[in-house]
Each structure stands twice: as structure tokens, then as C-alpha cells.
Design a protein around this motif. Structure first.
Motif, PDB file in Angstrom:
ATOM      1  N   GLU A 182      10.215 -81.197  27.099  1.00 47.91           N
ATOM      2  CA  GLU A 182      12.033 -81.109  27.517  1.00 47.91           C
ATOM      3  C   GLU A 182      12.706 -80.013  28.388  1.00 47.91           C
ATOM      4  N   LEU A 183      12.181 -78.697  28.602  1.00 40.95           N
ATOM      5  CA  LEU A 183      12.394 -77.778  30.049  1.00 40.95           C
ATOM      6  C   LEU A 183      11.975 -79.160  31.106  1.00 40.95           C
ATOM      7  N   ARG A 184      10.521 -79.083  31.041  1.00 42.67           N
ATOM      8  CA  ARG A 184      10.146 -79.836  32.387  1.00 42.67           C
ATOM      9  C   ARG A 184      10.489 -78.574  34.190  1.00 42.67           C
ATOM     10  N   PRO A 185      10.063 -77.780  34.183  1.00 47.77           N
ATOM     11  CA  PRO A 185      10.768 -76.636  35.536  1.00 47.77           C
ATOM     12  C   PRO A 185      10.178 -77.278  36.312  1.00 47.77           C
ATOM     13  N   GLU A 186      10.239 -77.020  37.635  1.00 53.77           N
ATOM     14  CA  GLU A 186      10.226 -77.681  37.991  1.00 53.77           C
ATOM     15  C   GLU A 186       8.772 -76.071  39.097  1.00 53.77           C
ATOM     16  N   PRO A 187       8.037 -76.359  40.028  1.00 52.45           N
ATOM     17  CA  PRO A 187       6.899 -74.864  40.420  1.00 52.45           C
ATOM     18  C   PRO A 187       8.357 -74.468  41.069  1.00 52.45           C
ATOM     19  N   GLY A 188       8.032 -73.317  40.662  1.00 57.97           N
ATOM     20  CA  GLY A 188       8.601 -72.395  41.801  1.00 57.97           C
ATOM     21  C   GLY A 188      10.153 -71.608  41.121  1.00 57.97           C
ATOM     22  N   THR A 189      10.227 -72.232  40.178  1.00 55.95           N
ATOM     23  CA  THR A 189      11.315 -71.981  38.612  1.00 55.95           C
ATOM     24  C   THR A 189      11.211 -70.739  38.165  1.00 55.95           C
ATOM     25  N   SER A 190      12.617 -70.380  37.875  1.00 60.38           N
ATOM     26  CA  SER A 190      12.383 -69.269  36.479  1.00 60.38           C
ATOM     27  C   SER A 190      12.441 -69.401  35.238  1.00 60.38           C
ATOM     28  N   LEU A 191      11.271 -68.830  34.390  1.00 54.19           N
ATOM     29  CA  LEU A 191      12.089 -68.959  32.720  1.00 54.19           C
ATOM     30  C   LEU A 191      12.038 -67.505  32.012  1.00 54.19           C
ATOM     31  N   VAL A 192      12.375 -67.131  31.143  1.00 55.66           N
ATOM     32  CA  VAL A 192      12.433 -66.211  30.046  1.00 55.66           C
ATOM     33  C   VAL A 192      12.704 -66.652  28.747  1.00 55.66           C
ATOM     34  N   VAL A 193      11.253 -66.190  28.616  1.00 58.71           N
ATOM     35  CA  VAL A 193      10.949 -65.868  26.804  1.00 58.71           C
ATOM     36  C   VAL A 193      11.082 -65.270  25.680  1.00 58.71           C
ATOM     37  N   PHE A 194      12.759 -65.784  25.247  1.00 60.58           N
ATOM     38  CA  PHE A 194      12.737 -64.303  24.239  1.00 60.58           C
ATOM     39  C   PHE A 194      12.027 -64.314  22.629  1.00 60.58           C
ATOM     40  N   GLY A 195      10.671 -63.488  22.709  1.00 62.56           N
ATOM     41  CA  GLY A 195      10.078 -63.777  21.206  1.00 62.56           C
ATOM     42  C   GLY A 195       8.936 -64.726  21.509  1.00 62.56           C
ATOM     43  N   VAL A 196       7.824 -63.499  21.954  1.00 60.22           N
ATOM     44  CA  VAL A 196       6.577 -64.284  22.321  1.00 60.22           C
ATOM     45  C   VAL A 196       5.638 -63.738  21.248  1.00 60.22           C
ATOM     46  N   GLY A 197       5.970 -64.166  19.803  1.00 64.53           N
ATOM     47  CA  GLY A 197       4.613 -64.284  19.098  1.00 64.53           C
ATOM     48  C   GLY A 197       3.982 -65.827  19.274  1.00 64.53           C
ATOM     49  N   ALA A 198       3.867 -66.668  18.590  1.00 63.88           N
ATOM     50  CA  ALA A 198       2.928 -67.266  18.330  1.00 63.88           C
ATOM     51  C   ALA A 198       3.649 -68.780  19.562  1.00 63.88           C
ATOM     52  N   VAL A 199       5.253 -69.111  18.920  1.00 66.50           N
ATOM     53  CA  VAL A 199       5.276 -70.439  19.897  1.00 66.50           C
ATOM     54  C   VAL A 199       5.910 -70.045  21.106  1.00 66.50           C
ATOM     55  N   GLY A 200       6.623 -68.291  21.024  1.00 74.21           N
ATOM     56  CA  GLY A 200       7.144 -68.139  22.467  1.00 74.21           C
ATOM     57  C   GLY A 200       5.502 -67.772  23.875  1.00 74.21           C
ATOM     58  N   SER A 201       4.961 -67.496  22.633  1.00 78.28           N
ATOM     59  CA  SER A 201       3.072 -67.190  24.175  1.00 78.28           C
ATOM     60  C   SER A 201       2.902 -68.316  24.448  1.00 78.28           C
ATOM     61  N   ALA A 202       2.921 -69.432  24.112  1.00 76.65           N
ATOM     62  CA  ALA A 202       2.548 -70.919  24.176  1.00 76.65           C
ATOM     63  C   ALA A 202       3.031 -71.593  24.855  1.00 76.65           C
ATOM     64  N   ALA A 203       4.752 -71.241  25.241  1.00 76.55           N
ATOM     65  CA  ALA A 203       5.200 -70.882  25.704  1.00 76.55           C
ATOM     66  C   ALA A 203       5.252 -70.233  27.465  1.00 76.55           C
ATOM     67  N   ILE A 204       4.892 -69.478  26.773  1.00 73.08           N
ATOM     68  CA  ILE A 204       4.418 -68.512  28.963  1.00 73.08           C
ATOM     69  C   ILE A 204       3.747 -69.615  29.153  1.00 73.08           C
ATOM     70  N   MET A 205       2.305 -70.048  28.409  1.00 78.96           N
ATOM     71  CA  MET A 205       1.324 -70.618  29.168  1.00 78.96           C
ATOM     72  C   MET A 205       1.333 -71.715  29.442  1.00 78.96           C
ATOM     73  N   ALA A 206       2.284 -72.333  29.451  1.00 76.87           N
ATOM     74  CA  ALA A 206       2.671 -73.684  29.876  1.00 76.87           C
ATOM     75  C   ALA A 206       3.534 -73.224  30.529  1.00 76.87           C
ATOM     76  N   ALA A 207       4.147 -72.502  30.398  1.00 84.22           N
ATOM     77  CA  ALA A 207       5.106 -72.310  32.181  1.00 84.22           C
ATOM     78  C   ALA A 207       4.336 -71.950  32.831  1.00 84.22           C
ATOM     79  N   ARG A 208       2.996 -71.240  33.118  1.00 85.38           N
ATOM     80  CA  ARG A 208       1.925 -70.928  33.869  1.00 85.38           C
ATOM     81  C   ARG A 208       1.265 -72.466  34.072  1.00 85.38           C
ATOM     82  N   VAL A 209       1.418 -73.538  33.279  1.00 84.77           N
ATOM     83  CA  VAL A 209       0.663 -74.988  33.461  1.00 84.77           C
ATOM     84  C   VAL A 209       2.098 -75.442  34.638  1.00 84.77           C
ATOM     85  N   ALA A 210       2.847 -75.069  34.071  1.00 82.20           N
ATOM     86  CA  ALA A 210       4.022 -76.349  35.116  1.00 82.20           C
ATOM     87  C   ALA A 210       4.345 -75.378  36.683  1.00 82.20           C
ATOM     88  N   GLY A 211       3.557 -74.053  36.324  1.00 83.32           N
ATOM     89  CA  GLY A 211       4.156 -73.561  38.132  1.00 83.32           C
ATOM     90  C   GLY A 211       5.328 -72.545  37.810  1.00 83.32           C
TER      91      GLY A 211
END
Length: 368
Positions: A182-211
Motif C-alpha cells: 500500500e505505502l510502497r516507499p521508494e528506497p531512501g525514504t523515511s518511515l515511522v511506525v507507532f507501536g512495534v508489536g507484531a504488526v509494527g515489527s513486520a512493518a519495520i522489517m518490510a521497510a528494510r526490504v523496501a530500502g
């Protein structure tokens, strides 16, 4: 003919789950009989137990199942006996959204996932006292066996351990999909995740995959923040120890973030998330809140930012496509979600719920 199964039953609103022996009927032509190996415990299970969402109780919940196919109905074409499967949300398959490949936004989502019955009104589970709601998210996976609708079934690599794959069905798919689908961040962009339980942790890992090169984790628990940094966060902020908006402003040198993802659905947190957006930034909500919850946003000075607010369901994913991709990323070491998991027996399922609620376990998984 019925089969005796052991299941955790949510007996009534707000009550602990009870492990009982139930009767499971025969699978219908469009259903798959699955022997469950493991099932993740998700926040959605808790809010249904507590009456926030309308599944009739008593019910067998559980919607992050993983197991082995034991039997298939005559109409099933996607799996065969012996296949290893992960179970995800059900969808009708025939509404306009499903036909457009937007299964997460199925027009019949509430009936398919929360109705507690088949489309004909029957339930697969019963006991001496009467019927027990089944087909929660098409599966009702807090049980040793389940009759599962075909749309909930995803075939996965048989070499991957099912006790680890179970959480992919909902929470991890939601966090990772919110970023990658959905968000599809481009490499080099910034993302903040509020709440790093299971869902937020998955988002953190995905942000690393996305660059993403700036990935900020915000939470109240230091242990979760430490894990978020291990999973790919470049910065972490304990929201109980300082001014979150000020800290993010410093990290981004006043520019704000490109993307903010809120997993908490707490109005005050959403306001903070909106406040830290940069120009043309996007704020996305994936956390479930009680119906009627409202959030006031500042729309005067922020108008010139041209920012976007959106809600995301189930990571906007097609489970049969996206979950196998997450398995591949895990196998390559790029999505190490197994670091989140702690396992419990079915008898200890209420402890699993409690540990999830108090933050001591990021992702509880019941192993049969």
C-alpha cells in the motif's frame, strides 16, 4: 458423521477462553479439512472475545492457523491432501472488490470473517449444549482440526516449519503488506511506525526490504524498541519518556517523515503521527479501534502539506500471492519474523493472551 476436536472456546463476552472437546462436522464441498499445527494469537481475537466486534459467542476464534491438509471437498482445486498451508482471512470472491483483486476490502468482509456461520447459516462446531460459532475468518483455528473455506487457504513451502509460519496469516501480513503493498516507499525514504508489536515489527522489517533509510520505531516498551532496532529500525523512541514529535523533528532535521504507520488506533498517537509528516507525507492506520472512535486533525497550517490519511485492511494483500512471498523473504533471512515468536500450549492460551496484552510477548503462537 462428526469428529471430536479439542478447541479453545470464547464462552461469553470478556471471559477467559475454555479448552473443551467439541464435535466438528464433515467438510462441505468447498471446504478443506486442516489438522492444525500452530495458530497465532492476534489482537483481533482479543477484541472479539471482549465484544468489540460482533461475532456471536460462544465461538472458537483463531485466525492465524497453519497446518496440513487432511481432506478436501469435491469443489476444491487449489490444494490436495498432504499440502502444508497457512490460513488467512476469508473473502467472498465474487463482489466487485474481490473481482478487482482487492480481497482485503471484500464487500462481504463482516459476514465472511466475523459472522460465525457458513453462508447457509450452519456452524461446523457443536457441543452437548448446542452450536458453537465457527468459520471465524473462514477457519476458527484455535482447535486441533478445522473445516476451512477455500479462500482462507494458502499453500506454502513444505520445508518451512509451520509453527513459525502461522502468524503470517494476519498480523505480520498486515504490517508488511501495509508497507510493501500500500505505502510502497521508494528506497531512501523515511518511515515511522507507532507501536512495534507484531504488526509494527513486520512493518519495520518490510521497510528494510523496501530500502527505507530512516526507519523510526515508537513504543512504550524498551524491550520492543531494542528488538525493532535489531529488525531494521535506524532510530527508536520511547513515547513515555519524551516529546515524540520533537524527537522525530530532530531525526528528520525538520523535514518530517515521508510515511507514518499507526498500529495503535489511539487518537492521541494518530495526532502525533499526523504532526510529524513532511510535505506530501502519508499517514496510514492499521490498528483496530472501537466503532465510533474519532480523531481530530489540525487542518489549518497542515493544509499546505498536501498530506494523505488512509486506513489499511490486511495489508491490502492477496493472501495467496503475498504470504508465499513473505515465506521466501524469511527463507532468505530478509524477513526474520521468527524473532518475535514465543510458543504456548493450547492449555496455556489465556496466558498467551495476557502476555500479548502486557507486552511481554510480541507474538504468541499456540502450538498443538
Amino acid at each position: 458423521m462428526t469428529t471430536t476436536v479439542t478447541a479453545a472456546v470464547a464462552p461469553s463476552t470478556g471471559e477467559p477462553l475454555e479448552v473443551r472437546e467439541l464435535q466438528l462436522d464433515d467438510p462441505r464441498p468447498d471446504e478443506v479439512r486442516v489438522r492444525l499445527v500452530a495458530t497465532g494469537v492476534c489482537h483481533t481475537d482479543a477484541i472479539v472475545r471482549d465484544g468489540i466486534y460482533p461475532t456471536p459467542l460462544p465461538a472458537v476464534l483463531g485466525h492465524e492457523g497453519a497446518g496440513v491438509v487432511e481432506a478436501v471437498g469435491d469443489a476444491i482445486t487449489t490444494v490436495t491432501v498432504g499440502d502444508h498451508v497457512v490460513l488467512s482471512a476469508a473473502y467472498c470472491g465474487h463482489c466487485r472488490r474481490c473481482r478487482a483483486g482487492q480481497m482485503a476490502y471484500c464487500e462481504n468482509l463482516m459476514a465472511e470473517d466475523f459472522g460465525g456461520r457458513r453462508r447457509d447459516g450452519s456452524t461446523a462446531l457443536s457441543c452437548d449444549e448446542g452450536p458453537v460459532s465457527s468459520h471465524f475468518f473462514g477457519q476458527s483455528a484455535f482447535a486441533t482440526y478445522a473445516n476451512v473455506v477455500e479462500t482462507s487457504v494458502i499453500k506454502v513451502d513444505p520445508s518451512a516449519p509451520l509453527e513459525k509460519l502461522a502468524p503470517l496469516g494476519c498480523g505480520l501480513q498486515t504490517g508488511a503488506g501495509a508497507v510493501l503493498n500500500e505505502l510502497r516507499p521508494e528506497p531512501g525514504t523515511s518511515l515511522v511506525v507507532f507501536g512495534v508489536g507484531a504488526v509494527g515489527s513486520a512493518a519495520i522489517m518490510a521497510a528494510r526490504v523496501a530500502g527505507c533509510t530512516t526507519v523510526i520505531a515508537v513504543d512504550l516498551h524498551d524491550s520492543r524498541l531494542e528488538l525493532a532496532e535489531e529488525l531494521g529500525a535506524t532510530h527508536s523512541i520511547n513515547s513515555g519518556a519524551g516529546d515524540v514529535v520533537e524527537e522525530i523533528t530532530k531525526i528528520t532535521h525538520g523535514a518530517g517523515v515521508d510515511f507514518a504507520l499507526d498500529t495503535t488506533a489511539v487518537p492521541a498517537v494518530l495526532r502525533q503521527a499526523a504532526a510529524v509528516l513532511g510535505i506530501r507525507g502519508t499517514l496510514a492506520l492499521v490498528g483496530a479501534a472501537k466503532p465510533g472512535t474519532e480523531v481530530p486533525f489540525e487542518i489549518g497550517a497542515s493544509l499546505v502539506k498536501g498530506w494523505t490519511f488512509k486506513t489499511i485492511v490486511q495489508g491490502s494483500s492477496v493472501p495467496q500471492v503475498f504470504i508465499p512471498r513473505l515465506v521466501e523473504l524469511w527463507e532468505q533471512g530478509r524477513f526474520p519474523f521468527d524473532k518475535l515468536i514465543r510458543t504456548y500450549s493450547l492449555q496455556d492460551i489465556n496466558t498467551a493472551f495476557a502476555d500479548s496484552a502486557n507486552g511481554s510477548t510480541v507474538k504468541p503462537v499456540v502450538v498443538f
